[in-house]
Design a protein around this motif. Sequence first.
Motif: not given
Length: 778
Positions: A143-152, A175-186
């Motif tokens: 789930l974290a991997a998929a969330g990371l690529f969704w944000a990417l 953009t900020w939401l996607a960036a926050a999602g990327y950091v959170l999933c990573a």
Amino acid sequence: MASERRRLYLLALLAILLLAAALRFYRLDASSLWSDEGNSWAMLSRSYGAIAQAAAADIHPPGYYWLLKLWSSLFGASAWAMRSFSAAAGVLLVLVVERIARLLAPAGEPRLWLPLLAALVAATNPLQIYYSQEARMYMLLALAAAGLFWALLAQPLWQASAEGSGGSFSRARRTWLAAAGYVLCAAVGLWTHYSFAIVLAAANLAWLARWLTVRRQPLPPTGRRSLWGWLGLNALALAAFLSWLPVAVNSVLHWPKGGVAVGPAEGLELILRALLLGPLHSTPLPLWPWLAAAALLPAAGVAGLVLTQRRFALPLALWLGLPILLMGALGLFTDAFLKFLLTASPAWCLLVACTPLVVGRAGVRRALALGVALFAAVLALLTLPAYYQDAVARDNYQGVAAYLAAAGDPARDLVILDAPGQQEVWRYYDPGLPFLALPTTRPPAAEAVDAALSAAAEGRRRIYALFWATDEADAGRLVESWLDRNAFKSLDVWQGNLRLAAYTLAGDLQPLPMTPVPLGDAFVLAGQAQPDSPPHVVPGDAALVQLRWQVLQDVRQRYKVSVQLLDAAGQVVAQRDSEPAGGSRPTDGWRAGEQILDNYALPIGWGTPPGEYRLQAAVYDAVSGERLTHSGGDAIALGSVRIDRPQQAAPAALIPMAQRLNQPFGPVTLLGYDAYRQGFAHAPQTPLQPGDMVQFVFYWQAPDPLPAGWPAELAGTLRLGDQSISAPLAGAASGYPTSEWQPGEIVRGQVSIPYDGSSAQPQIEVAGSSFPLAPLPH
């Protein structure tokens, strides 16, 4: 029209999510917890700090255990509750796959079929379903991997590599939401499992490739500064993990390496099988067309994206490919490592769903989409029903514990756990028997193991050993060798990757008079010993015999020994085949002058009629099966064994039988039966040929109380094709008429009948009632 289409889309998506939930929560706790899940359960009783300390000594970071502890505070610590965390993550993963697929739909393409198809493929994927029903961290990792690529891949973050983050307020917020999602999933991925680093590498390579591509074009200053912004996001993710980074580096560098070296073709087959089926035992046959589809469909999906949405082709290819390349480079081709492909599974599902994009015509695309949906649905229908009913889908500690709770005696029996990590899951199922965990050190100390076993066995009747991961825990087989030398093995069965062996401790053995029997020129059966003469046993126990071999000259051939108990008609009632000393002293290692003590325990099946039975042994070539002969033939008489009536009724649920019926026949009930080609009890699915004898073993139960007019001798008739045979229910040679049966007693009866090839459908008739049995393999 648009609102109607959107409503239909949402209804279809809801149906797929409900399907995903049903497949993940159905029979969630039916299969046993295995040893690693037992470790998850044990973590829940610890504080958050203690969890971190325990994880530091393991190969996993503590993030999953912390989240599971929070989950258990709401839902409890049962097997269902713990696994429900993974099941919920599995359903969320399907939704994230659908969200990513919406980004992949080409411009102008109706945005309906692609995300729904991707969600359906993920919802029915056996690999994801299996690990959604396991109390471990792997579904959270996926789930974290998929969330990371969704944000990417989300438009604001992905386009930032080309355009920067400027623009409208709405665009900046996205953009900020996607960036926050990327950091959170990573951060979640890194705290969940160290292998998440390869997912981060795939995401960064994809972003960098995109940035280098668009950098060749004139860019506004915000676009030229986007690289620093991207590095900042990764720095934030690393900072969130920084406190644990030294522990992670130390664990990865010093943990024992695993894996198996395999050739490229075999490695590819293992990877495709894992992505397609996961660890499921049930596979569609023939398997190769499905494996070919598992490779060709995502390859076509990459080609389809290149043709329609080129910017997404490389990220998904890297997401799928890098974990596979890592496994190939490190040789991680074992069950313990193939589950790491879960991080690549969402990419595989997305690319499979993109297969129709490889063609341009809308009608052909719709046909291909339907074909992919049928592929996913048929695969699930062929594999999942058997998985849900598979008692050994995971190592069956639950079944073993239930068996020992019924068959074991806490005062006289002992359980040996032969690998670290078993104690926790054994405590979860606790059957009430004392247990000893051995060995206690790596590598194990032989003297300490022998001393511990000798002390623990004092005064015991039976020892049950649970062998798991012995190549790591006890590579020298110290525990098993001690048991083979000092006890009599009566049971050796696999329950998944868990092996249960039962040993009987005989106490004082009485040497019995015997004329030495030479078998060839190399060795002689010089003597035997039994607990008493003749030994008395009851069904559910074991007949014991110790053979003493005298080696005359070095032996180069490998032989097996078969010890059998026969009824008056010569039918095998109990049998034990093994290389000498429980396999610890194979004959090709025998040297002149040695004397080999060889212990055998013949488990007496529940329901075996009381009476006198013949005991004999034979030695045969381990490869060809040809028996060695002596002056008296190819079998050695060892005397007799007296089987007595048990003091209590046999527990029907514990009696192993291939077919369970509970079919009434007049005053008696047929509980079930076994049927196999004679001599092939070890391989009951061996096909029959005309002329073969078929062995039937029936399990009958008398009513309780016995009715008035209970028959003195009740017989049955078995029909197979044009052949038929009538015999008393306990067998013609048993001498155990129904007049001697006790209320509620279970009686085992054996019948042999020739197979003439005219029909493979047997039929049994008793007391005027007839019933068709299952067709035999032919």
